[in-house]
Motif scaffolding. Structure first.
Motif, short mmCIF file in Angstrom:
data_model
loop_
_atom_site.label_atom_id
_atom_site.label_comp_id
_atom_site.label_asym_id
_atom_site.label_seq_id
_atom_site.Cartn_x
_atom_site.Cartn_y
_atom_site.Cartn_z
N LEU A 186 -32.09 10.54 -31.66
CA LEU A 186 -31.69 9.14 -31.41
C LEU A 186 -32.73 8.17 -31.94
O LEU A 186 -32.40 7.11 -32.49
CB LEU A 186 -31.49 8.93 -29.90
CG LEU A 186 -30.27 9.61 -29.28
CD1 LEU A 186 -30.26 9.40 -27.77
CD2 LEU A 186 -28.98 9.05 -29.88
N LEU A 187 -34.01 8.50 -31.78
CA LEU A 187 -35.07 7.62 -32.27
C LEU A 187 -35.02 7.51 -33.79
O LEU A 187 -35.15 6.42 -34.37
CB LEU A 187 -36.43 8.15 -31.81
CG LEU A 187 -37.66 7.34 -32.25
CD1 LEU A 187 -37.58 5.92 -31.71
CD2 LEU A 187 -38.94 8.01 -31.79
N VAL A 188 -34.84 8.66 -34.46
CA VAL A 188 -34.77 8.64 -35.94
C VAL A 188 -33.57 7.83 -36.41
O VAL A 188 -33.65 7.04 -37.37
CB VAL A 188 -34.70 10.08 -36.47
CG1 VAL A 188 -34.40 10.08 -37.97
CG2 VAL A 188 -36.01 10.81 -36.19
N THR A 189 -32.43 7.99 -35.73
CA THR A 189 -31.23 7.23 -36.10
C THR A 189 -31.45 5.73 -35.91
O THR A 189 -31.04 4.91 -36.75
CB THR A 189 -30.03 7.70 -35.26
OG1 THR A 189 -29.84 9.10 -35.46
CG2 THR A 189 -28.78 6.94 -35.66
N ALA A 190 -32.10 5.34 -34.83
CA ALA A 190 -32.37 3.92 -34.58
C ALA A 190 -33.28 3.33 -35.64
O ALA A 190 -33.07 2.21 -36.12
CB ALA A 190 -32.97 3.74 -33.18
N ARG A 193 -33.64 4.43 -38.73
CA ARG A 193 -32.91 4.38 -40.00
C ARG A 193 -31.95 3.20 -40.05
O ARG A 193 -31.82 2.52 -41.06
CB ARG A 193 -32.16 5.68 -40.23
CG ARG A 193 -31.46 5.75 -41.58
CD ARG A 193 -30.74 7.07 -41.75
NE ARG A 193 -29.71 7.22 -40.73
CZ ARG A 193 -28.92 8.30 -40.63
NH1 ARG A 193 -29.10 9.31 -41.46
NH2 ARG A 193 -28.00 8.37 -39.70
N ASN A 194 -31.28 2.93 -38.93
CA ASN A 194 -30.34 1.80 -38.90
C ASN A 194 -31.06 0.46 -38.95
O ASN A 194 -30.56 -0.50 -39.51
CB ASN A 194 -29.48 1.88 -37.64
CG ASN A 194 -28.50 3.03 -37.68
OD1 ASN A 194 -28.19 3.55 -38.75
ND2 ASN A 194 -28.02 3.45 -36.53
N SER A 195 -32.24 0.39 -38.36
CA SER A 195 -32.98 -0.88 -38.38
C SER A 195 -33.43 -1.24 -39.78
O SER A 195 -33.61 -2.41 -40.12
CB SER A 195 -34.19 -0.80 -37.45
OG SER A 195 -35.10 0.19 -37.91
N ALA A 196 -33.60 -0.23 -40.64
CA ALA A 196 -34.02 -0.51 -42.02
C ALA A 196 -32.94 -1.17 -42.83
O ALA A 196 -33.21 -1.91 -43.78
CB ALA A 196 -34.46 0.79 -42.69
N THR A 197 -31.68 -0.92 -42.48
CA THR A 197 -30.55 -1.50 -43.23
C THR A 197 -29.79 -2.52 -42.40
O THR A 197 -28.70 -2.93 -42.78
CB THR A 197 -29.58 -0.40 -43.65
OG1 THR A 197 -29.14 0.32 -42.48
CG2 THR A 197 -30.25 0.57 -44.60
N GLN A 198 -30.35 -2.96 -41.29
CA GLN A 198 -29.66 -3.91 -40.43
C GLN A 198 -29.66 -5.28 -41.08
O GLN A 198 -30.67 -5.75 -41.62
CB GLN A 198 -30.32 -3.99 -39.06
CG GLN A 198 -29.58 -4.88 -38.08
CD GLN A 198 -30.25 -4.85 -36.73
OE1 GLN A 198 -31.31 -4.27 -36.56
NE2 GLN A 198 -29.63 -5.51 -35.78
N LEU A 199 -28.51 -5.98 -41.03
CA LEU A 199 -28.39 -7.31 -41.62
C LEU A 199 -29.02 -8.35 -40.72
O LEU A 199 -28.82 -8.32 -39.50
CB LEU A 199 -26.91 -7.66 -41.83
CG LEU A 199 -26.19 -6.85 -42.90
CD1 LEU A 199 -24.73 -7.27 -42.93
CD2 LEU A 199 -26.83 -7.02 -44.25
N PRO A 200 -29.76 -9.29 -41.27
CA PRO A 200 -30.25 -10.39 -40.44
C PRO A 200 -29.10 -11.26 -40.00
O PRO A 200 -28.13 -11.46 -40.71
CB PRO A 200 -31.21 -11.15 -41.39
CG PRO A 200 -30.76 -10.78 -42.76
CD PRO A 200 -30.21 -9.39 -42.67
N ALA A 201 -29.22 -11.78 -38.82
CA ALA A 201 -28.14 -12.62 -38.28
C ALA A 201 -28.08 -13.95 -39.00
O ALA A 201 -29.06 -14.44 -39.56
CB ALA A 201 -28.38 -12.85 -36.78
#
Length: 275
Positions: free
Chosen positions: A163-167, A169-177
């Motif tokens: 779960l930590l690795v997935t979080a 990885r997703n934060s690296a490609t998360q779109l800014p609001a």
């Protein structure tokens, strides 16, 4: 400039906030001291909202610059969105039997199965130990139960790490609001926005309010340009004047018709042909 682009929906909230602030502080300005005598603040607000596009045209140059700067600042956001979609497409293209899918299944099922087995073996083992005399395989049952308990703990730790690795990885490609009123904008965008808001207030809203208060014919439901407020012209229709013609005039007399005078021809001898 004769015309301006329509305000985007995200900028109409700014327009209304500037208008409300101007009306709220109107009594501090001598040129707007007439508010409340003939037109109140709510009536002026209605008039200004009806003339939004005309008022905004007074600050058209600043608004075009602000919109362009803001769109340029959002370009990296669009690029990040494309990268994220590419990553997701690549993940979707993985074959169903890939190692990532098997690992996810094992990570989920291992703590459940291990915990269930540990509970069963430990419960049976301790029940057997309570018997007199205790069966010889009671200790084996307890040993197997503690083994599955250790497997369960390891499975829970593995699930937490996954779960930590997935979080991450997703934060690296998360779109800014998208920027919001409460979020700080980039400096260049913030300056362009402030310049547009100032021009809109000084060259659009305040002149409109002054002219509306000075024009005795202004009506709160009638839109008008920011420099000149006029009411809609009164449109009326009068019934055409249909009157009967004078009886004495010849133009009003009905035409008279007489039947044609048919007379028989005068037939005579060959020497007397009819005229």
């Amino acid at each position: 400039m004769n015309s301006a682009p329509h305000l985007l929906s995200e900028d109409r909230a700014d327009f209304e906030r500037i208008l409300d602030e101007a009306l709220r502080n109107a009594h501090d300005r001598p040129d707007l001291a007439e508010i409340g005598r003939r037109l109140n603040a709510e009536q002026l607000r209605t008039m200004a909202l009806n003339a939004t596009e005309l008022i905004a045209a007074a600050a058209a140059a600043e608004y075009q610059h602000y919109a362009k700067i803001r769109e340029d600042a959002r370009s990296p956001v669009l690029a990040a969105s494309s990268v994220r979609e590419s990553v997701l497409d690549a993940e979707d293209d993985d074959p169903p039997g890939s190692g990532a899918g098997l690992g996810a299944v094992v990570t989920v099922l291992l703590p459940i199965l291990g915990g269930t087995a540990a509970l069963i073996f430990l419960l049976v083992g301790y029940l057997l130990k309570a018997l007199e005399p205790a069966p010889a395989f009671a200790d084996s049952m307890l040993a197997v139960g503690w083994f599955f308990a250790a497997v369960t703990v390891l499975g829970l730790l593995g699930a937490a790490v996954a779960l930590l690795v997935t979080a991450l990885r997703n934060s690296a490609t998360q779109l800014p609001a998208q920027e919001s009123p409460g979020r700080e904008l980039p400096d260049e965008v913030a300056r362009a926005r402030e310049a547009w808001r100032h021009a809109l207030l000084e060259r659009g809203i305040l002149p409109f309010l002054r002219d509306a208060l000075a024009d005795p014919s202004a009506h709160p439901t009638t839109p008008g340009p920011p420099r000149r407020v006029k009411h809609l012209p009164k449109i009326g229709y009068s019934r055409p004047d249909f009157s009967s013609p004078d009886e004495g005039s010849t133009d009003g007399q009905r035409p008279s018709f007489s039947s044609p005078d048919f007379t028989s021809p005068d037939f005579g001898g060959p020497d007397h042909q009819p005229d």
